[in-house]
Design an enzyme around this catalytic site. Structure first.
Site, PDB file in Angstrom:
ATOM      1  N   GLY A  80       0.824  -1.203   0.000  1.00 39.65           N
ATOM      2  CA  GLY A  80       0.000   0.000   0.000  1.00 39.65           C
ATOM      3  C   GLY A  80       0.857   1.250   0.000  1.00 39.65           C
ATOM      4  N   GLN A  85       2.898  10.198   0.799  1.00 38.78           N
ATOM      5  CA  GLN A  85       4.215   9.553   0.853  1.00 38.78           C
ATOM      6  C   GLN A  85       5.069   9.877  -0.369  1.00 38.78           C
ATOM      7  OE1 GLN A  85       2.515   5.461   1.948  1.00 38.78           O
ATOM      8  NE2 GLN A  85       4.500   5.498   2.952  1.00 38.78           N
ATOM      9  N   CYS A 133       6.357   0.417   6.847  1.00 39.10           N
ATOM     10  CA  CYS A 133       5.925   1.575   6.064  1.00 39.10           C
ATOM     11  C   CYS A 133       7.080   2.031   5.186  1.00 39.10           C
ATOM     12  CB  CYS A 133       5.499   2.698   7.018  1.00 39.10           C
ATOM     13  SG  CYS A 133       4.915   4.172   6.166  1.00 39.10           S
ATOM     14  N   LEU A 134       6.774   2.353   3.942  1.00 43.51           N
ATOM     15  CA  LEU A 134       7.831   2.797   3.013  1.00 43.51           C
ATOM     16  C   LEU A 134       8.506   4.073   3.515  1.00 43.51           C
ATOM     17  CD1 LEU A 134       6.016   2.309  -0.418  1.00 43.51           C
ATOM     18  CD2 LEU A 134       7.481   0.715   0.806  1.00 43.51           C
ATOM     19  N   HIS A 175      -4.082   1.590   7.502  1.00 45.01           N
ATOM     20  CA  HIS A 175      -2.727   2.173   7.509  1.00 45.01           C
ATOM     21  C   HIS A 175      -2.652   3.321   6.492  1.00 45.01           C
ATOM     22  CE1 HIS A 175       1.827   1.735   7.677  1.00 45.01           C
ATOM     23  NE2 HIS A 175       1.647   2.511   6.622  1.00 45.01           N
ATOM     24  N   GLU A 176      -3.150   3.069   5.273  1.00 43.37           N
ATOM     25  CA  GLU A 176      -3.062   4.100   4.224  1.00 43.37           C
ATOM     26  C   GLU A 176      -4.019   5.258   4.521  1.00 43.37           C
ATOM     27  OE1 GLU A 176      -0.544   3.756   2.527  1.00 43.37           O
ATOM     28  OE2 GLU A 176      -0.255   1.629   2.886  1.00 43.37           O
ATOM     29  N   HIS A 179      -2.466   7.740   6.691  1.00 45.73           N
ATOM     30  CA  HIS A 179      -1.548   8.650   5.987  1.00 45.73           C
ATOM     31  C   HIS A 179      -2.298   9.883   5.467  1.00 45.73           C
ATOM     32  CE1 HIS A 179       2.343   6.723   6.019  1.00 45.73           C
ATOM     33  NE2 HIS A 179       1.898   5.603   5.497  1.00 45.73           N
TER      34      HIS A 179
HETATM   35 NI    NI Z   1       2.854   3.750   5.410  1.00 50.60          NI
END
Ligand code: NI
Length: 221
Positions: A80, A85, A133-134, A175-176, A179
């Site tokens: 995701g 991000q 997480c990226l 999670h997304e 963000h």
């Molecule tokens: Ni993330």
């Protein structure tokens, strides 16, 4: 790197009043780029993202952003990614779930863009699970999430959908979605459940089917 003619864009703009035809959109999409990913500490990750206007969907830049986000997610083998991000404070997320050695029970879903997503209801039941997480390379956290969420979103062609996500998909979505609200998963961790990727891999090797559950690993200590 072919540019779309203005005639074509005008034709697409007229259609956008209802919904778009993905074939028309694909005419204007260029080769996707791998985007830079914002890391923890950058203010864009802490900002509440702006809603996407329906008219934006017809812009080649918008459709290119979607393609670039999908390419960036695939490049990182992630499941995701949210627009903040990649330094775009817009309410867009990509979900791409697939079974992998790390998530053997993950369902195949996507990649799909969810635009202006909303949560309609959440299950009372919560489940804990490890997340990465990226935007925080090398870090994993044990995060409680609602087991299921009922959501609605607009897709990249302007169609509206309602869905119920459960288990892993519900976790990715929450999670997304966080963000888009300027929340990161570290904010959701209770106590000291933060570990490095190296320790996470050890945990997965010890209890692969349970996703390296915390209780089974800590009992040994
Ligand atoms: Ni993330």
């Amino acid at each position: 790197m072919k540019k779309t003619s203005s005639k074509k864009i005008n034709k697409i703009s007229k259609k956008a009043k209802n919904t778009l035809n993905l074939q028309d959109l694909q005419v204007q999409i260029r080769t996707p780029k791998i985007l830079k990913v914002a890391e923890l500490g950058h203010e864009v990750l802490r900002r509440k993202a702006d809603a996407v206007a329906v008219e934006e969907l017809v812009s080649p830049d918008f459709q290119d952003l979607i393609e670039d986000m999908i390419a960036t997610l695939k490049d990182s083998s992630g499941v995701g990614i949210a627009a903040p991000q990649v330094y775009e404070s817009k309410r867009i997320m990509i979900i791409h779930s697939f079974p992998s050695p790390r998530y053997p029970t993950a369902p195949a879903f996507g990649p799909i863009a969810l635009i202006n997503p909303k949560i309609l209801s959440k299950s009372a039941k919560k489940v804990d699970g490890w997340e990465g997480c990226l935007s925080f390379p090398g870090i994993r956290g044990f995060v409680p999430r609602h087991h299921s969420v009922e959501i609605e979103y607009t897709d990249r062609t302007g169609k509206k959908f309602k869905k119920v996500f459960k288990d892993f998909l519900a976790r990715i979505f929450q999670h997304e979605f966080d963000h888009l609200e300027g929340i990161v998963f570290l904010d959701r961790i209770k106590g000291k459940d933060i570990i490095t990727e190296k320790e996470f891999l050890k945990l997965m090797a010890a209890t692969p089917l349970k996703g390296g559950t915390k209780s089974s690993s800590r009992k040994k200590k």
